[in-house]
Design an enzyme around this catalytic site. Structure first.
Site, PDB file in Angstrom:
ATOM      1  N   ASP A  64       0.840  -1.196   0.000  1.00 55.10           N
ATOM      2  CA  ASP A  64       0.000   0.000   0.000  1.00 55.10           C
ATOM      3  C   ASP A  64       0.877   1.249   0.000  1.00 55.10           C
ATOM      4  O   ASP A  64       2.052   1.214   0.372  1.00 55.10           O
ATOM      5  CB  ASP A  64      -0.965   0.008   1.185  1.00 55.10           C
ATOM      6  CG  ASP A  64      -0.258   0.081   2.527  1.00 55.10           C
ATOM      7  OD1 ASP A  64       0.782  -0.596   2.691  1.00 55.10           O
ATOM      8  OD2 ASP A  64      -0.729   0.816   3.417  1.00 55.10           O
TER       9      ASP A  64
ATOM     10  N   GLU B 262       0.067  -0.870   5.885  1.00 56.96           N
ATOM     11  CA  GLU B 262       1.155  -0.281   6.652  1.00 56.96           C
ATOM     12  C   GLU B 262       0.989   1.219   6.803  1.00 56.96           C
ATOM     13  O   GLU B 262       1.279   1.789   7.860  1.00 56.96           O
ATOM     14  CB  GLU B 262       2.496  -0.601   5.979  1.00 56.96           C
ATOM     15  CG  GLU B 262       3.725  -0.355   6.848  1.00 56.96           C
ATOM     16  CD  GLU B 262       4.259   1.069   6.754  1.00 56.96           C
ATOM     17  OE1 GLU B 262       5.108   1.446   7.591  1.00 56.96           O
ATOM     18  OE2 GLU B 262       3.837   1.812   5.838  1.00 56.96           O
TER      19      GLU B 262
END
Length: 979
Positions: free
Chosen positions: A545, A610
């Site tokens: 991400d 994250e």
């Protein structure tokens, strides 16, 4: 869609009683010609309109789309008359609608690129400003800028053995350079006024340099005679001559002194050589000598015989036999192909290709000296030609490049530059088939022609080019975990990544939890049993991400999700954080799998949350821990170097507590003019008072016993800090005092800190309102040995006690949004030692010239000079260490001017540079969790530079960092468990 027209051609004539008109349209979108047949009725009206036109008559033609092809022609005269011709019969286009080659990289300069050449590992470009730019062909980093000439560099030629670079320019000088050391060996000039030297060639066998000039001459110099000839008379050097126009005498018999530019550099060094007056052929062409090349084995001269081929403004091509002795050059044939100037030449075996004014390419058979074909390549001038891999490449004056096969069919046509393509070449460096172009849009572009090449072995499935293709695809997925509209992109990105793991032989799983969050991609590569070693396991952690990059302020120089290579860097969201490092590790394992050399099990856990605090990650790992199994080592690459020059290893991270303090009144928002008084308990006042109690003027946090658990520095740690400061100050004295620099690192890395990020109030912004609600977002950065839960409890209690002391009627709420534990690794363990060895082997000796672009703090400097300072010293920040990199301009901060390099003392024999062992002030929630969950030590390898701008606009990753990271990971995965 219908093409847009930039020009039309009307040819009229009589066919019996009916005029004959042919019309051709020039498609400005694709640079192609579209021939149209018009019936006699339409022809007659066109002819009548043209016959009766007055000066300034304008014809506008429009194609209307019907179905797949244009079918209606509209003719508009300058007087506004219109005629429509339905039922238009259009012929098919030329076969040039194939796919364009992928753009590998684009490097930018500040002036037009007029010449390009390649050696084994370097790309050379001559510019309008007289510079020669030198890039690495592997990483596209700018190695050097050579101030080569006082005029535009018009031609570059690399000798057959690759050791010499010859350059010619508008200053009537030819320079010869060493391609390895990049210093000038020789500088040649003619005693004649030759004007611009348009082209240059060099014979390795004859050690002779040939030049073609504006004054229509061809001249030569045998470098083997340089030490036996009389010394040159430098008074006849072109720089000493009087210009017929600019130096002409004015009234009174005086001439204006020549201005000398303070910023102008002239190439220095090397031997000055003067061309013998006998070594010249005057009027080699009846026009400028625009181009030349060397050919071997033509005619009956034997395999080693050399022929010089020149093209001129008179439209002819001439062949010259070369030899030692007298005559050194002798005309053997003249090829006449019309009056249009020959602007460029290239040769493939015995087939010679000439590019001409007007867009034609003539094909000559040099065995028979016959022109066997004319290719109608472009509608504008052909400015550059190149051959390679059985293909012919052309670049034109409208920015279009074309590729022709051996049947001279155009198999690809694309807009390569915004305007003129002035230079090109073909290269096969490191197995890469590349077409390289330069233009007057100040760019050099490299194009991947592997899919067109027919004589090149297919690139390995795990080559660096495949790595770049994979990264480009990975970046195209908008895997933004913080915004729900990108949820589907996140899922597709995770699925694509899982497919890539499978492609290279891994077994994979999607690890999910009950929460609606992005899945964790798990992959396992099993060791090769033939290695005979015990099966250890390495766990690599990463995330797919990225931070949002909406580009609402138009600050990005590219589309953030369409990765582009520029000036040695890859730009795109996620290239540095964390998609590039992740793929570098994956491809390193793929290398070992292909070589059957994977000696340990390597597992990947790649999360998709994250950037949002690793939501659901811990539960996913705990739930599926039986699938992962035991782990011996943990490795991650989710950080950056300390500056842009020195590789690092990270062994510590701070933890974090993100909290929101909210103070609210039972009253609604009120008007300050109506209800404001000292009796009013205002929420924002209470919030400001509360925040002021958290830290003092020295920045120290006032929570009781907050600093008690912090461990003192060890001797080994102090030595690491000293090594960092010593290394940085050796090259950048502007960073200040060593003690202050060390203190700033300690404050950022091993001491806690408090930051207030933003305030929010109810009511309209900018109004005279007493808000009933005020909140503040803050973070506490923690260091190893501080317990997150203990600090969280102490923070809440301190805020409650301080708020109670305000005796206010408002209400306080403290909400903990996110937290992560600090981490401290062991830089002395086997994993770090292996990483250090791999870094030193991959990067080798590092010798960076002292950089002078660092701005100093003038206020601090002034106060220190006066001896009185009431201002705290400005700490060194990441911006200071990266020199305030501006990615919107050229990424050339690391380039060196050869003139400046020559001034610097020569370095002694370089030693291998140990990586800098650093800690960081940021936080990664997963690292300490994984250590505790699997009872295994972790290590962090920073892959990118400090100026990568992760989380910011124009995120980037240097190509060399990506490739070196792959090398390092391969060594670690391959050797860690063999020790």
């Amino acid at each position: 869609m219908a093409p847009s027209m930039s020009s039309i051609t009307l040819q009229t004539g009589r066919l019996r009683e009916t005029p004959k008109v042919s019309i051709s349209l020039h498609d400005t979108v694709e640079g192609k010609q579209l021939a149209l047949l018009v019936d006699q009725s339409v022809s007659y009206h066109l002819w009548q309109m043209r016959r009766g036109s007055t000066n300034g008559e304008v014809y506008a033609l429009k194609l209307d789309d019907v179905g797949a092809s244009p079918s209606v022609l509209s003719i508009v005269t300058g007087h506004g008359q219109k005629y429509h011709a339905p039922g238009l019969n259009n012929q098919p286009r030329d076969p040039s609608n194939g796919s364009s080659p992928p753009l590998l990289h684009r490097v930018r300069n500040q002036r037009s690129i007029l010449a390009v050449a390649v050696s084994r590992a370097r790309l050379f470009a001559g510019t309008q400003s007289g510079d020669i730019l030198v890039w690495s062909l592997e990483t596209y980093e700018l190695i050097c800028t050579i101030s080569a000439h006082r005029g535009s560099v018009l031609s570059l030629f690399v000798s057959r053995d690759g050791s010499l670079l010859c350059s010619s320019a508008g200053d009537a000088i030819v320079n010869v350079w060493c391609t390895e050391k990049l210093y000038r060996l020789y500088s040649l000039y003619s005693t004649y006024d030759v004007g611009d030297v348009f082209c240059v060639a060099y014979s390795d066998r004859l050690t002779t340099l040939y030049l073609g000039a504006q004054n229509t001459s061809i001249q030569w110099y045998d470098l083997s005679e340089r030490d036996t000839r009389p010394p040159p008379n430098l008074a006849s050097h072109p720089s000493q001559r009087s210009h017929r126009f600019f130096d002409s005498k004015g009234p009174g018999g005086t001439s204006t002194p020549r201005p000398v530019s303070a910023g102008e550099h002239r190439a220095h060094g090397g031997q000055e050589l003067e061309i013998d007056k006998e070594h010249i052929i005057q009027y080699a062409h009846y026009g400028y000598v625009y181009c030349m090349l060397l050919a071997t084995g033509l005619g009956n001269g034997g395999l080693d015989s050399e022929t010089l081929i020149s093209g001129g403004g008179d439209g002819t091509v001439k062949l010259w036999r070369l030899k030692r002795g007298v005559p050194a050059i002798e005309a053997t044939a003249t090829l006449e192909g019309g009056d249009d100037s020959v602007l460029t030449l290239t040769i493939d075996g015995t087939f010679l290709y000439t590019g001409k004014l007007g867009g034609d390419i003539s094909v000559w058979d040099l065995d028979t000296l016959q022109m066997i074909r004319t290719v109608k390549a472009h509608t504008v001038d052909v400015l550059t030609l190149a051959v390679g891999h059985g293909l012919l490449f052309s670049g034109s004056a409208n920015g279009y490049a074309k590729i022709f096969n051996q049947r001279y069919e155009c198999i690809s046509s694309w807009k390569a530059h915004n305007d003129l393509i002035l230079a090109s070449t073909v290269s096969s460096t490191s197995g890469k088939a590349m077409y390289i172009t330069g233009g007057n849009d100040d760019c050099v572009a490299t194009w991947d022609i592997a899919s067109f090449a027919n004589d090149l072995n297919k690139a390995s499935a795990i080559s660096n080019e495949q790595l770049l293709e994979s990264l480009e695809k990975f970046v195209s997925y908008r895997t933004v975990s913080s915004k729900s509209q990108y949820a589907e992109d996140c899922r597709r990105g995770a699925s694509w990544l899982r497919g890539l793991f499978k492609k290279f032989g891994a077994s994979t799983e999607m690890l999910t939890t009950e929460e609606h969050v992005n899945p964790v991609v798990f992959a396992r590569f099993k060791r090769n049993l033939s290695t005979g070693k015990a099966a250890k396991k390495i766990l690599f952690y990463g995330h797919y991400d990225v931070i949002a990059a909406d580009n609402e302020r138009n600050q990005w120089i590219i589309d953030p999700f369409a990765m582009q290579g520029m000036n040695g860097y890859l730009y795109g969201r996620g290239v540095s954080d964390n998609k590039g490092p992740l793929l570098a590790a994956l491809y390193a394992v793929a290398d070992l799998v292909a070589e059957r050399a994977l000696a340990s099990d390597v597992m990947f856990v790649v999360e998709g949350e994250e950037e949002c605090g690793s939501r659901g990650f811990q539960r996913a790992i705990q739930k599926h821990k039986h699938i992962i199994g035991e782990v011996d080592w943990i490795l991650l690459a989710n950080s950056y170097w300390l500056n842009d020059s020195f590789p690092c290893l990270t062994y510590g991270l701070r933890g974090v507590i993100h909290a929101t303090i909210r103070i609210e009144s039972d009253r609604p928002d009120l008007h300050s003019g109506v209800d404001g008084s000292h009796l009013m308990d205002e929420a924002l006042k209470d919030l400001v008072s509360l925040l002021s109690k958290l830290s003092g003027s020295d920045g120290r946090i006032k929570i009781p016993q907050f600093y008690d658990p912090i461990l003192p520095t060890t001797i080994a740690e102090d030595q690491r800090y000293a090594a960092i400061s010593r290394t940085l100050l050796q090259h950048n004295s502007e960073y200040g005092d060593a003690d202050m620099l060390t203190a700033s690192f300690k404050a950022r890395w091993r001491e806690p800190s408090l930051t207030i990020h933003h305030l929010h109030t109810s009511g309209p912004q900018g109004s005279a309102v007493i808000p009933h609600l005020a909140s503040a977002a803050l973070s506490l950065r923690l260091v190893p040995n501080q317990n997150v839960r203990d600090v969280q409890r102490a923070l809440t209690e301190f805020l409650d006690d301080s708020f109670e002391a305000l005796h206010t009627s408002n209400k306080l709420t403290t909400q903990i949004a996110h937290q992560a534990e600090p981490w401290l690794g062991n830089p002395e363990n086997l994993l770090y030692r292996t990483l250090e060895e791999a870094i030193m082997e991959a990067w080798g000796p590092i010798d960076h010239a002292r950089r002078t672009s660092v701005s100093t703090n003038k206020t601090a400097a002034k106060s220190q000079k006066s001896g009185v300072s009431k201002i705290k010293p400005t700490p060194t920040t990441s911006s200071t260490l990266t020199n305030g990199s501006d990615h919107a301009s050229q990424a050339t901060a690391d380039s060196n001017d050869l003139h400046e390099l020559e001034k610097q003392p020569k370095s002694p024999i370089l030693k291998l540079q140990r990586p800098l062992y650093i800690r960081e002030g940021g936080s990664i929630p997963a690292i300490r969790f994984l250590e505790k969950e699997f009872d295994a030590p972790a290590a962090q390898l920073p892959c990118g530079q400090a100026s990568d701008s992760a989380h910011l606009d124009n995120e980037r990753l240097r190509l060399s960092n990506l490739y070196k990271s792959r090398e390092i990971f391969k060594k670690v995965f391959g050797e860690l468990l063999l020790k």
